[in-house]
Design a protein around this motif. Structure first.
Motif, short mmCIF file in Angstrom:
data_model
loop_
_atom_site.label_atom_id
_atom_site.label_comp_id
_atom_site.label_asym_id
_atom_site.label_seq_id
_atom_site.Cartn_x
_atom_site.Cartn_y
_atom_site.Cartn_z
N LEU A 322 0.80 -1.22 0.00
CA LEU A 322 0.00 0.00 0.00
C LEU A 322 0.83 1.28 0.00
O LEU A 322 0.50 2.25 -0.67
N ASN A 323 1.91 1.30 0.78
CA ASN A 323 2.74 2.51 0.83
C ASN A 323 3.33 2.85 -0.54
O ASN A 323 3.31 4.00 -0.99
N LYS A 324 3.87 1.83 -1.20
CA LYS A 324 4.45 2.04 -2.52
C LYS A 324 3.39 2.47 -3.53
O LYS A 324 3.64 3.33 -4.39
N ILE A 325 2.21 1.87 -3.42
CA ILE A 325 1.13 2.20 -4.36
C ILE A 325 0.71 3.66 -4.18
O ILE A 325 0.58 4.41 -5.15
N ALA A 326 0.52 4.05 -2.92
CA ALA A 326 0.10 5.43 -2.63
C ALA A 326 1.15 6.42 -3.11
O ALA A 326 0.82 7.47 -3.69
N GLU A 327 2.44 6.09 -2.90
CA GLU A 327 3.50 6.98 -3.33
C GLU A 327 3.54 7.11 -4.86
O GLU A 327 3.73 8.21 -5.40
N SER A 328 3.37 5.99 -5.55
CA SER A 328 3.43 6.03 -7.02
C SER A 328 2.26 6.80 -7.61
O SER A 328 2.38 7.39 -8.69
N LEU A 329 1.12 6.81 -6.88
CA LEU A 329 -0.06 7.53 -7.38
C LEU A 329 -0.16 8.94 -6.80
O LEU A 329 -1.08 9.69 -7.17
N PHE A 330 0.75 9.27 -5.86
CA PHE A 330 0.76 10.58 -5.20
C PHE A 330 -0.57 10.83 -4.48
O PHE A 330 -1.17 11.91 -4.60
N ILE A 331 -1.03 9.81 -3.75
CA ILE A 331 -2.28 9.94 -3.00
C ILE A 331 -2.06 9.46 -1.56
O ILE A 331 -1.08 8.76 -1.27
N HIS A 332 -2.99 9.82 -0.66
CA HIS A 332 -2.94 9.36 0.73
C HIS A 332 -3.40 7.92 0.80
O HIS A 332 -4.20 7.46 -0.02
N ARG A 333 -2.94 7.21 1.84
CA ARG A 333 -3.36 5.80 2.00
C ARG A 333 -4.86 5.68 2.18
O ARG A 333 -5.46 4.70 1.72
N ASN A 334 -5.47 6.64 2.83
CA ASN A 334 -6.93 6.57 3.01
C ASN A 334 -7.65 6.68 1.66
O ASN A 334 -8.66 6.00 1.42
N THR A 335 -7.08 7.51 0.77
CA THR A 335 -7.66 7.64 -0.58
C THR A 335 -7.50 6.33 -1.33
O THR A 335 -8.40 5.90 -2.06
N LEU A 336 -6.35 5.67 -1.14
CA LEU A 336 -6.11 4.38 -1.79
C LEU A 336 -7.11 3.35 -1.30
O LEU A 336 -7.69 2.60 -2.10
N ARG A 337 -7.35 3.30 0.02
CA ARG A 337 -8.31 2.34 0.56
C ARG A 337 -9.72 2.60 -0.02
O ARG A 337 -10.44 1.66 -0.35
N TYR A 338 -10.07 3.88 -0.13
CA TYR A 338 -11.38 4.23 -0.69
C TYR A 338 -11.49 3.70 -2.13
O TYR A 338 -12.52 3.13 -2.52
#
Length: 370
Positions: A322-338
Motif C-alpha cells: 500500500l505505501n508504494k502504491i500510494a507513493e506512485s499515485l501521489f495519494i494518501h493511504r486513506n484515498t487508496l483504501r477508498y
C-alpha cells in the motif's frame, strides 16, 4: 555450363570502354559476338575469336590480316578464362601497336566481371535456398526431415542444433528491402538460417550455443533493431529443441509481436518468454465469450480520468504494497483504501483477495490486447 550471357558480355563491354576509349567486343565459346560497343556486330561470327578458341592464346590482327578474316577488324583478341577453362574471347578494336599495352588490362577486367557475377549468383542461390528451407521449416506439415537436412547440408548448416525463431516485421508501410536483409545477415552467425516469408517477414532461425537460451537474445535483438533503423517490430519465440518445434517457435515470435505491441507500443522487440500469460489468454478468449470480463469496463467508466483503472494497475505493479502504491499515485493511504473499496463495489472483485486479483488482472489484460 554457360558462363557468358548477352547481358554479362555487354556489361564487360560497357565497363571496359569507360576505361579505354576503344571499341570492345566479347565473343562466346562459339566465336559469336554477344557484346559490343558497335551494336550492329552483335550475333556476327568473329574469325579472330575462333582462332583464339582453337589456339588457346591471344591473337593479333593488323589491317592486312583483317582483310582475309571474316567478321574481323584490326585489333587484339584474348581468351577469357574462368575455372581454368576458356569460356569466351574479348577483343579490342585498333591497330595492335597502338593498343598492345592495354590488352592484358582488358582481359583482367573481363575476367574480374565474370568472377564477380559468378560469386553474386552463388550468393543469391544460397539466399534463395535458405529462404526455401526456412519457409518449409515454419509452415509445412509432414515435413521430410531427411530431405531438408540434406538441403541444409549443401549450405554447411546442421539442423540438429536447437534454435530460436526471430521474426522481423515491417512497421506500417515500411518495406523489407534487400539492403535491410543484407544488414541483418551481417549480425547473425554462420550456423543461423535466414529467409523471407510470403508475408514479407524476415525470419531468422538462430542456432543456440551450448547453455544459451532465449534469455540471451536481447543484445542481438537490439542490434537487429539498430541496423533496421527502428522501423520494424521484432519478436522471438521459445527454444526449439528439434526441427518439428521450429514452427511453434515461429508462431510464438509472431504472437509475442502481436500481444507485446498492444501492451507496450513504445517497445520494438518482444520475447515470447515475457508474454506467455498474455498470449495464452489471447488464444483462449478467441473461442470464449469476451463478456465474462466485461466488469473491467466499469472501472474505465467510473472515477476521474480512469483513476480506478490506474489504481488497479499500480496495485498489480507494486505487488499490493500500500505505501508504494500510494507513493506512485501521489495519494494518501486513506484515498487508496477508498479506491480499492470502490473497485470491489463496482466489479464484485476485491483486489486484496488473490483469486479476485487474478481475475481482475486477466480482465485488464483482455481489455489491453483486444
Amino acid at each position: 555450363m554457360q558462363f557468358l550471357t548477352y547481358e554479362l558480355a555487354q556489361e564487360i563491354v560497357e565497363r571496359t570502354m569507360k576505361i579505354l576509349n576503344r571499341n570492345i567486343n566479347v565473343m562466346n565459346g562459339e566465336g559469336v559476338i554477344i557484346g559490343s560497343g558497335d551494336s550492329e556486330r552483335i550475333n556476327q561470327l568473329h574469325a579472330g575469336a575462333l582462332l583464339v578458341l582453337k589456339k588457346g592464346e591471344s591473337v593479333e590482327i593488323d589491317s592486312f590480316r583483317a582483310v582475309t578474316m571474316k567478321g574481323s577488324r584490326p585489333g587484339i583478341n584474348l581468351p577469357i578464362r574462368f575455372s581454368n577453362q576458356i569460356v569466351g574471347v574479348v577483343g579490342i578494336t585498333g591497330e595492335p601497336e597502338q593498343i598492345r599495352n592495354y590488352a592484358q588490362l582488358v582481359k583482367m577486367a573481363a575476367e574480374l566481371v565474370l568472377e564477380q557475377s559468378f560469386l553474386l549468383e552463388r550468393v543469391q542461390w544460397k539466399q534463395r535456398l535458405q529462404s526455401e528451407i526456412v519457409n518449409q521449416l515454419i509452415s509445412e506439415e509432414g515435413l521430410n526431415e531427411e530431405s531438408i537436412k540434406e538441403r541444409a547440408g549443401f549450405l554447411g548448416i546442421n539442423l540438429e542444433h536447437p534454435r530460436v525463431a526471430i521474426v522481423i516485421e515491417k512497421r506500417d508501410y515500411t518495406e523489407i528491402s534487400n539492403q535491410l536483409i543484407r544488414s541483418v545477415q551481417y549480425e547473425i552467425g554462420k550456423a543461423d538460417l535466414i529467409g523471407v516469408t510470403f508475408n514479407d517477414e524476415i525470419v531468422i532461425l538462430k542456432a543456440a550455443a551450448v547453455n544459451e537460451s532465449e534469455r540471451d537474445l536481447p543484445p542481438l535483438l537490439k542490434r537487429l533493431l539498430k541496423v533496421s533503423g527502428g522501423k520494424v517490430l521484432i519478436g522471438s519465440g521459445g527454444l526449439a529443441e528439434n526441427i518439428k518445434e521450429l514452427k511453434s517457435s515461429f508462431y510464438q515470435a509472431k504472437r509475442a509481436i502481436m500481444v507485446g505491441n498492444k501492451l507496450q507500443p513504445d517497445t520494438s522487440f518482444y520475447q515470447f518468454d515475457d508474454y506467455q500469460l498474455e498470449i495464452m489468454l489471447a488464444k483462449l478468449v478467441q473461442y470464449e465469450d469476451k463478456s465474462i470480463f466485461s466488469y473491467y469496463h466499469q472501472l474505465l467508466d467510473q472515477g476521474k480520468k480512469g483513476e480506478l483503472a490506474d489504481t488497479l494497475e499500480a496495485y498489480i505493479r507494486e505487488g499490493g504494497e500500500l505505501n508504494k502504491i500510494a507513493e506512485s499515485l501521489f495519494i494518501h493511504r486513506n484515498t487508496l483504501r477508498y479506491r480499492l473499496e470502490k473497485i470491489s463495489e463496482l466489479t464484485g472483485k476485491d483486489p486484496r483477495n488473490i483469486k479476485d486479483l487474478i481475475e481482475l488482472y486477466m480482465a485488464k489484460l483482455l481489455h489491453d490486447i483486444s
